[in-house]
Motif scaffolding. Sequence first.
Motif, PDB file in Angstrom:
ATOM      1  N   VAL A 243      -1.513   1.947   4.391  1.00 52.85           N
ATOM      2  CA  VAL A 243      -2.101   2.908   3.457  1.00 52.85           C
ATOM      3  C   VAL A 243      -1.444   2.740   2.097  1.00 52.85           C
ATOM      4  N   ASP A 244      -2.252   2.737   1.036  1.00 55.04           N
ATOM      5  CA  ASP A 244      -1.700   2.680  -0.304  1.00 55.04           C
ATOM      6  C   ASP A 244      -1.026   4.006  -0.644  1.00 55.04           C
ATOM      7  N   GLU A 245       0.077   3.947  -1.375  1.00 53.57           N
ATOM      8  CA  GLU A 245       0.825   5.157  -1.692  1.00 53.57           C
ATOM      9  C   GLU A 245      -0.009   6.183  -2.451  1.00 53.57           C
ATOM     10  N   LEU A 248      -1.469   9.132  -0.582  1.00 52.35           N
ATOM     11  CA  LEU A 248      -0.608  10.261  -0.246  1.00 52.35           C
ATOM     12  C   LEU A 248      -0.533  11.270  -1.383  1.00 52.35           C
ATOM     13  N   VAL A 278       3.289   2.290   4.461  1.00 54.49           N
ATOM     14  CA  VAL A 278       2.793   2.628   3.134  1.00 54.49           C
ATOM     15  C   VAL A 278       3.077   1.479   2.175  1.00 54.49           C
ATOM     16  N   CYS A 337       4.607  -3.863   2.440  1.00 56.68           N
ATOM     17  CA  CYS A 337       4.718  -2.422   2.677  1.00 56.68           C
ATOM     18  C   CYS A 337       6.155  -2.011   2.986  1.00 56.68           C
ATOM     19  N   SER A 343       8.347   4.408   5.430  1.00 54.76           N
ATOM     20  CA  SER A 343       7.040   4.998   5.154  1.00 54.76           C
ATOM     21  C   SER A 343       7.010   6.460   5.575  1.00 54.76           C
ATOM     22  N   VAL A 347       6.268   9.721   3.218  1.00 59.30           N
ATOM     23  CA  VAL A 347       5.232  10.714   3.519  1.00 59.30           C
ATOM     24  C   VAL A 347       5.836  12.114   3.521  1.00 59.30           C
TER      25      VAL A 347
END
Length: 356
Positions: A243-245, A248, A278, A337, A343, A347
């Motif tokens: 997932v791209d930052e 978030l 991430v 990543c 990651s 989050v």
Amino acid sequence: MGQELRFLVKGPSGRASAGRVRTWIAFIGEISFCHSFLSSLPHCEYRRSVIMARTVRVRMELCDESFAHSGPKRGNVMKSPTVRHRRLGRELRRFREQTGLSPEAAAHQLGWSRSKLNRVENARLLLSAEDIGNACDLYGVDSTGKAGLIQLGRDAGKRGWWTAYSDVFTGSYIALETEATAIRKWEPILVPGLLQNEDYAREIISAARPELTAAELDRHVDARMARKINLIGSRAPKLHALVDETVLHRPVGEPGVMARQLDDILQAAAWPNVTMQVLPMKAGAHGGVEGGFSVLSFGDEDPDVGYAEGPAGDVYVEATDQVRRLKLTFGRLAGACLSPEESAALVAAVRSEHVP
């Protein structure tokens, strides 16, 4: 198991829908339900008297009255071929090619049109057991192989849970996702669908599809939540999500929606079959700038399939070299990543931005 179930069934503000619980209970082929967990769910019909045995075994076909039928009629064009259906078409093509028969010659001897043979070999037409047997006889398949292909045809015709949402799922992806043993997912814009909670999904779907009525929106949200049952149970696939930052940080919905969504991501990331990483913004330009994609794996018997979704429609990637390119891109992205532990820490840190 209670935590996994709570992640799957809780609705807005953590409340569970009785209909959704009923549906998910039917979806699970084998799962032990904790009596105290079910009793604690608000508005839940499944109370003390419902779960008496340790294990609930329910055929997925019975989760909806429409599943009482055995499946699609033989000879019907399949909009969403399953992995087994694709395997059947691939095997029939392989046996035909081994005999040296051209498509035209095989179709003529079988009494089929050339178009029918093409649809069969490309998993767009479901054959009867008699038709499969006739093809096997023409191709010189031995009795064991013939019986196996006929059974494969029967299995290919079984209806999956997703057919109850045929108005929502219009392609083959969900059928493939459900049968995958491993799922690689790169998502640069949104939380991956398998990790979305109900509040987040409702906001995303309503933004993308503003023309939906309230009932249609509920239907789409229910369908998306139903997909998540695939992540638990004895046949749960391995999910590796990148997932791209920016995903978030992007606020979605009312204050608190994104905080709860990030909580759910952290919970799912702790499961043994889920890896979440991430891609930090400091990574700069990267191999995933062309958009999100998935790579689905099915074990040794079936080839991997790539998939990309966009506003113009779905793209399925099956050519070996193209799938290999997607896998290489995914590997490079994963290398850029943060680690799963880093990651999770990010989050948790970003969550504070979304606390009302």
